[in-house]
Design an enzyme around this catalytic site. Structure first.
Site, PDB file in Angstrom:
ATOM      1  N   GLY A  55     -39.436   5.154 -16.462  1.00 17.71           N
ATOM      2  CA  GLY A  55     -40.580   4.404 -15.951  1.00 17.71           C
ATOM      3  C   GLY A  55     -40.715   3.120 -16.747  1.00 17.71           C
ATOM      4  O   GLY A  55     -40.654   3.135 -17.986  1.00 17.71           O
ATOM      5  N   ASN A  94     -25.681   1.801 -20.257  1.00 21.88           N
ATOM      6  CA  ASN A  94     -26.771   1.910 -19.285  1.00 21.88           C
ATOM      7  C   ASN A  94     -27.588   0.630 -19.341  1.00 21.88           C
ATOM      8  O   ASN A  94     -28.006   0.197 -20.409  1.00 21.88           O
ATOM      9  CB  ASN A  94     -27.661   3.118 -19.631  1.00 21.88           C
ATOM     10  N   ASP A 152     -36.576  -3.736 -20.039  1.00 19.32           N
ATOM     11  CA  ASP A 152     -37.853  -3.276 -20.594  1.00 19.32           C
ATOM     12  C   ASP A 152     -37.908  -3.503 -22.101  1.00 19.32           C
ATOM     13  O   ASP A 152     -38.946  -3.912 -22.644  1.00 19.32           O
ATOM     14  CB  ASP A 152     -38.064  -1.795 -20.271  1.00 19.32           C
TER      15      ASP A 152
END
Length: 302
Positions: free
Chosen positions: A51, A234, A240
């Site tokens: 998230g 990844n 983020d």
């Protein structure tokens, strides 16, 4: 806009609150991504916290020692596990509510180069609100658009300190929300999809392998090159981590180019880690690591 970027402060003394999504990431990694209607075998399945909101809060905690999360999870086991993971990373989760909905889930496909395809099932993220949440005068707040934009606007109205928006996923912004932003962070695609950002006071744009730049009132005033990474595990958590690092770096008083360079270095470390919430060093490490390269670049231009 609520405050200036000028005051300098030690990283450890900064307070960053992140409001946004909290998801369980269910990730399948294979050599390549399937085409429509195709099955690709040999994948590896893993479940991990994710998230955009939670990723940014965890990155901030690892960079600065602590952070605070405002969000929502379900009453299910996944929600409890996600809360425990954030708390273990140094995130204050007291303002994460429990909703009568399943915890948000992201279904993620990742290929051998780290590229991904994601389907998000928001679940409890639809219940995020700022009821009962207070913000200190000197507190920085970072939001994204994986929760309702009107809730983000209410957070911006209540934020007394520095308010930053990671405008992702890209969508038309409520004019008042944009007016209240001290900083907007986007990637190059989002920058193209949100024309209103051309007139925003302060926008940071990431360009992947081409680095990042800052625009003031539409004028490109600073930039920093990307850090070369040869092994990518990844890419999900890199943006983020960059967002959290940039807000903290700017709030510590770094000038634009140095703040971008430090955030780029954080993002580079993030892509080397298979987790969406990667292990990171303290932000001071990245600030010092980029100081000499900036000085060398400045000398070369004279």
């Amino acid at each position: 806009m609520s405050t200036s970027l000028q005051p300098s402060a030690p990283i450890s003394s900064l307070t960053l609150t992140v409001m946004g999504s909290i998801n369980l990431d269910i990730t399948a990694t294979a050599n390549r991504l399937p085409s429509p209607g195709e099955t690709v075998g040999g994948g590896v399945l893993r479940q991990q916290p994710g998230g955009k909101g939670a990723n940014q809060a965890v990155a901030a905690a690892r960079l600065a020692g602590s952070s605070r999360m405002v969000g929502a999870v379900g009453h299910d086991e996944a929600g409890q596990n996600l809360l425990s993971a954030m708390a273990a990373a140094g995130v204050d989760v007291h303002d994460v509510s429990r909703a009568d909905a399943a915890t948000g889930t992201a279904l993620v496909l990742v290929d051998g180069e780290g590229e991904n395809q994601i389907v998000v099932c928001p679940g409890a993220n639809g219940a995020v609100n700022v009821d009962g949440v207070t913000f200190d005068d000197d507190e920085a707040v970072l939001c994204q658009l994986e929760v309702d934009q009107h809730v983000v606007l209410e957070a911006a109205r209540r934020a007394k300190g520095f308010f930053a928006l990671n405008a992702a996923p890209a969508m038309s912004l409520i004019p008042e929300l944009l007016d209240r932003c001290d900083l907007v962070i986007v990637n190059e695609t989002e920058y193209e999809l949100i024309p209103a950002l051309r007139h925003a006071p302060l926008v940071a744009v990431t360009y992947g392998g081409e680095g990042s730049a800052i625009f003031v009132d539409g004028e490109r005033v600073a930039e920093a090159p990307a850090v070369r990474v040869t092994e990518i595990a990844n890419t999900i958590g890199a943006g983020d981590a960059f967002c959290a690092a940039l807000v903290l770096a700017l709030r510590s008083g770094l000038e634009y180019s140095h703040a971008l360079a430090a955030a780029n270095a954080v993002g580079a470390d993030a892509v080397r880690d298979a987790s969406s919430q990667p292990a990171l060093k303290p932000l001071e490490h990245y600030i010092e690591a980029t100081r000499s390269s900036l000085a060398a670049g400045s000398a070369a231009t004279k």
